[in-house]
Design an enzyme around this catalytic site. Structure first.
Site, mmCIF file in Angstrom:
data_model
loop_
_atom_site.group_PDB
_atom_site.id
_atom_site.type_symbol
_atom_site.label_atom_id
_atom_site.label_comp_id
_atom_site.label_asym_id
_atom_site.label_seq_id
_atom_site.Cartn_x
_atom_site.Cartn_y
_atom_site.Cartn_z
ATOM 1 N N CYS A 78 20.619 4.679 -32.390
ATOM 2 C CA CYS A 78 20.938 5.376 -31.040
ATOM 3 C C CYS A 78 20.171 6.664 -30.464
ATOM 4 O O CYS A 78 20.039 7.063 -29.623
ATOM 5 C CB CYS A 78 22.475 5.611 -30.838
ATOM 6 N N GLU B 141 30.855 7.963 -30.511
ATOM 7 C CA GLU B 141 29.450 7.891 -30.671
ATOM 8 C C GLU B 141 28.720 6.785 -30.060
ATOM 9 O O GLU B 141 28.904 5.729 -30.596
ATOM 10 C CB GLU B 141 28.917 8.425 -31.852
ATOM 11 N N LYS C 54 37.006 -0.444 -40.472
ATOM 12 C CA LYS C 54 36.684 -1.610 -39.992
ATOM 13 C C LYS C 54 35.288 -1.754 -39.615
ATOM 14 O O LYS C 54 34.628 -1.131 -38.574
ATOM 15 C CB LYS C 54 37.590 -2.014 -38.894
ATOM 16 N N GLU D 296 20.231 0.888 -22.447
ATOM 17 C CA GLU D 296 19.854 1.000 -23.883
ATOM 18 C C GLU D 296 19.362 -0.604 -24.342
ATOM 19 O O GLU D 296 20.279 -1.581 -24.002
ATOM 20 C CB GLU D 296 21.058 1.373 -24.616
HETATM 21 N N1 LIG Z 1 25.290 3.947 -30.673
HETATM 22 C C1 LIG Z 1 24.868 3.299 -31.688
HETATM 23 O O1 LIG Z 1 24.345 3.699 -32.924
HETATM 24 C C2 LIG Z 1 24.948 1.871 -31.421
HETATM 25 C C3 LIG Z 1 24.942 1.364 -30.511
HETATM 26 N N2 LIG Z 1 24.931 -0.206 -30.258
HETATM 27 C C4 LIG Z 1 24.768 -0.763 -28.615
HETATM 28 O O2 LIG Z 1 25.621 -1.507 -28.596
HETATM 29 C C5 LIG Z 1 25.064 -3.065 -28.407
HETATM 30 C C6 LIG Z 1 26.047 -3.957 -28.922
HETATM 31 O O3 LIG Z 1 26.095 -3.949 -30.143
HETATM 32 P P1 LIG Z 1 27.232 -4.316 -30.943
HETATM 33 O O4 LIG Z 1 27.349 -4.513 -32.271
HETATM 34 O O5 LIG Z 1 27.879 -5.515 -30.137
HETATM 35 O O6 LIG Z 1 28.401 -3.191 -30.520
HETATM 36 P P2 LIG Z 1 29.850 -3.002 -30.568
HETATM 37 O O7 LIG Z 1 30.217 -1.683 -29.948
HETATM 38 O O8 LIG Z 1 30.433 -4.225 -30.095
HETATM 39 O O9 LIG Z 1 30.265 -2.974 -31.962
HETATM 40 C C7 LIG Z 1 30.472 -1.599 -32.860
HETATM 41 C C8 LIG Z 1 31.904 -1.979 -33.715
HETATM 42 O O10 LIG Z 1 32.888 -2.078 -32.807
HETATM 43 C C9 LIG Z 1 33.710 -3.171 -33.059
HETATM 44 N N3 LIG Z 1 34.188 -3.658 -31.839
HETATM 45 C C10 LIG Z 1 33.847 -4.809 -31.238
HETATM 46 N N4 LIG Z 1 34.663 -4.862 -30.028
HETATM 47 C C11 LIG Z 1 35.661 -4.150 -30.207
HETATM 48 C C12 LIG Z 1 36.989 -3.863 -29.328
HETATM 49 N N5 LIG Z 1 37.227 -4.611 -28.233
HETATM 50 N N6 LIG Z 1 37.776 -3.226 -30.132
HETATM 51 C C13 LIG Z 1 37.530 -2.206 -31.150
HETATM 52 N N7 LIG Z 1 36.269 -2.465 -32.000
HETATM 53 C C14 LIG Z 1 35.458 -3.342 -31.320
HETATM 54 C C15 LIG Z 1 32.692 -4.061 -33.725
HETATM 55 O O11 LIG Z 1 33.069 -5.214 -34.538
HETATM 56 P P3 LIG Z 1 32.217 -6.596 -34.526
HETATM 57 O O12 LIG Z 1 30.860 -5.970 -35.417
HETATM 58 O O13 LIG Z 1 33.336 -7.394 -35.409
HETATM 59 O O14 LIG Z 1 32.099 -7.140 -33.365
HETATM 60 C C16 LIG Z 1 31.928 -3.056 -34.424
HETATM 61 O O15 LIG Z 1 32.462 -2.675 -35.821
HETATM 62 C C17 LIG Z 1 23.858 -2.820 -28.890
HETATM 63 O O16 LIG Z 1 22.616 -3.601 -28.364
HETATM 64 C C18 LIG Z 1 23.262 -1.276 -28.726
HETATM 65 O O17 LIG Z 1 22.752 -1.188 -27.496
HETATM 66 C C19 LIG Z 1 25.178 -0.927 -31.185
HETATM 67 C C20 LIG Z 1 25.336 -0.474 -32.579
HETATM 68 C C21 LIG Z 1 25.188 0.992 -32.654
HETATM 69 O O1 LIG Z 2 18.926 8.751 -36.226
HETATM 70 C C1 LIG Z 2 19.719 8.599 -37.102
HETATM 71 O O2 LIG Z 2 19.784 8.926 -38.165
HETATM 72 C C2 LIG Z 2 21.039 8.363 -36.835
HETATM 73 C C3 LIG Z 2 21.184 7.159 -35.814
HETATM 74 C C4 LIG Z 2 22.665 6.907 -35.378
HETATM 75 O O3 LIG Z 2 23.549 7.700 -35.702
HETATM 76 C C5 LIG Z 2 22.914 5.576 -34.516
HETATM 77 O O4 LIG Z 2 22.012 4.868 -34.362
HETATM 78 O O5 LIG Z 2 23.901 4.974 -34.619
#
Ligand SMILES: NC(=O)C1=CN([C@@H]2O[C@H](COP(=O)(O)OP(=O)(O)OC[C@H]3O[C@@H](n4cnc5c(N)ncnc54)[C@H](OP(=O)(O)O)[C@@H]3O)[C@@H](O)[C@H]2O)C=CC1
Ligand SMILES: O=C(O)CCC(=O)C(=O)O
Length: 484
Positions: free
Chosen positions: A285, A251, A176, A386
């Site tokens: 991240c 993560e 997903k 973040e």
């Molecule tokens: N650690 C990392 O690499 C990341 C961190 N982030 C952080 O998160 C913030 C928000 O980003 P966002 O894209 O909204 O991140 P989310 O955590 O909402 O999304 C990540 C994944 O989880 C899915 N998801 C959303 N809600 C649910 C739920 N209730 N149960 C299960 N899966 C779910 C999303 O689907 P859908 O896209 O359809 O909502 C997507 O596939 C960013 O500003 C950043 O700070 C975001 C992305 C990556």
């Molecule tokens: O720094 C990277 O290459 C990986 C970063 C990462 O895993 C993320 O942003 O979710």
């Protein structure tokens, strides 16, 4: 598929969702351009995908590891043939510059090859038994059906670094992807389709996180869930999966520090701060976000940082001259603006940027200037949460001891870096910093696929991804005692 309009991939076939509805993806560099569409799936689509993954699992795990590896090698070759198109779709769908998108796709190919080879490596140990007439050994076995929930910031590499180890160790998967990267992810799945994986081994269901993501977390036939994304969603997935006795891996965010000591190579430290902090528009991240500088070189470093940040070219990731693209979506754009306002409100001094960019070709995109705050203190929101945007916070310290203490003063612990030549400082940094990735004279971002990846504290669920560490999550163990 017709162009970039994608169906779900379930049981080896592309299928429309029962909902009859689609979700469109638009270009963050030009919100009027539709990049493609994916299905707005329902719970019944998900149930079908999980049922297919479940019924394909036994035959898949019965294959020799080398045979499973051949499918991964094939997927790598097909991804390589489609690199240009997939990278272009990524840039158009989530905004990172084309060279970064190509680099990420290349990384996807390398990950597939790395795990393909894993099919020929050891899957257990012989352990001496106290019974001289017995043979005792451990054997790694797959967990079953794995739910893979991925974010939009690495729409090729993250799905692949979760799917490839899941598959090579004999699991079947349901992916997903984040809606904002779902078209790019569908193109990756097309490569798996063309590689000829048996029906049901790889499934792709797009749709909202709260329906399909949560559905995967709740599904009794999904034995393990691997997730990358925000802390709130991650924590909720962890609770749901744990409550039904499943395995999970999370993560999540980072608030990564880069420490600049007074003996640092200032030019190298400035370059690493900008690259680690602002590449991918700060949407990693592992991005550097807190820049902790020793007082004796603070002004010199700051001046050079601002000078070099002013040279950054912001624009459409498809333009060869662009160093930094737009924020990936309107939501992300608004989040970043919120944090910039919060920084000003709480008393940080804005020394560079802070504004939207709307001139000329930028008018229809989600562009924000490279932004630097000075006089940031640890209690400020921009020093704790973040941001996931092109925002750096400068913080001043007198000693390296103070720097490490300040660096640790957040809930996260993903990546951390120090620039220094002093071996004592390096050793205390390695020892005392609370981070899963510890980097010396190098930027905070930059993950190597053959090494364990993950964080401490709120950044992860203690598990590690990638390299050999992936085996821990994607397998379980049998201990066999054999006596003639
Ligand atoms: N650690 C990392 O690499 C990341 C961190 N982030 C952080 O998160 C913030 C928000 O980003 P966002 O894209 O909204 O991140 P989310 O955590 O909402 O999304 C990540 C994944 O989880 C899915 N998801 C959303 N809600 C649910 C739920 N209730 N149960 C299960 N899966 C779910 C999303 O689907 P859908 O896209 O359809 O909502 C997507 O596939 C960013 O500003 C950043 O700070 C975001 C992305 C990556
Ligand atoms: O720094 C990277 O290459 C990986 C970063 C990462 O895993 C993320 O942003 O979710």
């Amino acid at each position: 598929m017709s162009g970039n309009a994608f169906l779900n991939y379930i049981g080896g076939e592309w299928k429309a969702s029962a909902s009859g509805e689609v979700l469109e993806s638009s270009n963050p560099a030009n919100k009027n351009e539709v990049v493609g569409s994916v299905q707005k799936s329902t719970k019944s689509d998900l149930d079908e995908a999980v049922a297919q993954a479940k019924s394909a699992q036994k035959a898949w795990r019965k294959l020799a590891g080398a045979e499973r590896g051949n499918y991964l090698y094939q997927a790598a070759a097909i991804l390589e043939e489609n690199l240009e198109e997939i990278a272009t779709t990524m840039t158009k769908e989530m905004g990172k510059s084309l060279p970064e998108a190509k680099g990420e796709t290349t990384r996807g190919i390398q990950i597939l090859k790395y795990y393909a080879g894993e099919g020929m490596r050891s899957d257990g140990d012989v352990i001496p038994s106290t019974d001289a007439g017995a043979l005792m050994f451990s054997k790694r076995v797959p967990i079953g059906v794995v739910g893979v929930i991925t974010p939009w910031n690495f729409p090729v590499a993250i799905p692949i670094w979760k799917m490839a180890p899941a598959l090579i160790y004999g699991n079947t998967i349901v992916l997903k992807p984040a809606t904002e990267g779902a078209v790019t992810a569908a193109k990756v799945i097309e490569c798996f389709e063309k590689a000829g994986f048996p029906a049901g081994v790889v499934n792709y269901v797009s749709g909202s996180g709260s329906v399909i993501g949560q559905g995967l977390a709740e599904h009794a036939d999904v034995h393990a869930v691997t997730f990358t994304g925000s802390n709130n969603v991650g924590k909720s997935i962890g609770k749901i999966v744990a409550a039904r006795g499943g395995k999970y891996q999370l993560e999540m965010g980072g608030k990564n520090p880069i420490i600049i000591a007074e003996d640092a190579d200032i030019e190298a430290a400035v370059d690493a701060t900008l690259s680690g902090g602002l590449k991918s528009t700060g949407q990693k991240c592992t991005c550097s976000s807190r820049v902790i500088v020793q007082s004796s070189i603070y002004d010199q470093f700051k001046e050079r940082l601002i000078g070099k940040a002013k040279e950054i070219t912001v624009g459409d990731g498809m333009d060869a001259s662009t160093w930094m693209g737009p924020c990936a979506s309107e939501g992300q754009f608004n989040t970043v603006k919120h944090y910039i306002a919060k920084g000003k409100e709480e008393g940080a001094t804005l020394v560079l940027g802070g504004n939207e960019l709307t001139d000329g070709k930028l008018k229809d995109g989600y562009y924000i200037e490279p932004t630097i705050f000075d006089d940031v203190t640890t209690n400020m929101t921009i020093a704790q949460e973040e941001i996931f945007g092109p925002v750096l916070s400068l913080m001043k310290v007198d000693t390296i001891e103070d720097a490490i203490e300040l660096a640790n003063d957040v809930e996260f612990g993903l990546s951390a870096s120090i620039f220094t030549k002093n071996i004592d400082h390096i050793l205390s940094f390695i020892d005392d910093i609370e981070a899963g990735l510890v980097r010396i004279n190098s930027e905070t971002a930059g993950v190597e696929l053959q090494a364990p990846f993950g964080g401490m504290k709120a950044s992860s669920s203690y598990s590690r991804e990638q390299g050999q560490a992936a085996k821990e999550f994607f397998t379980t163990m049998k201990t066999v005692f054999l006596k003639g």
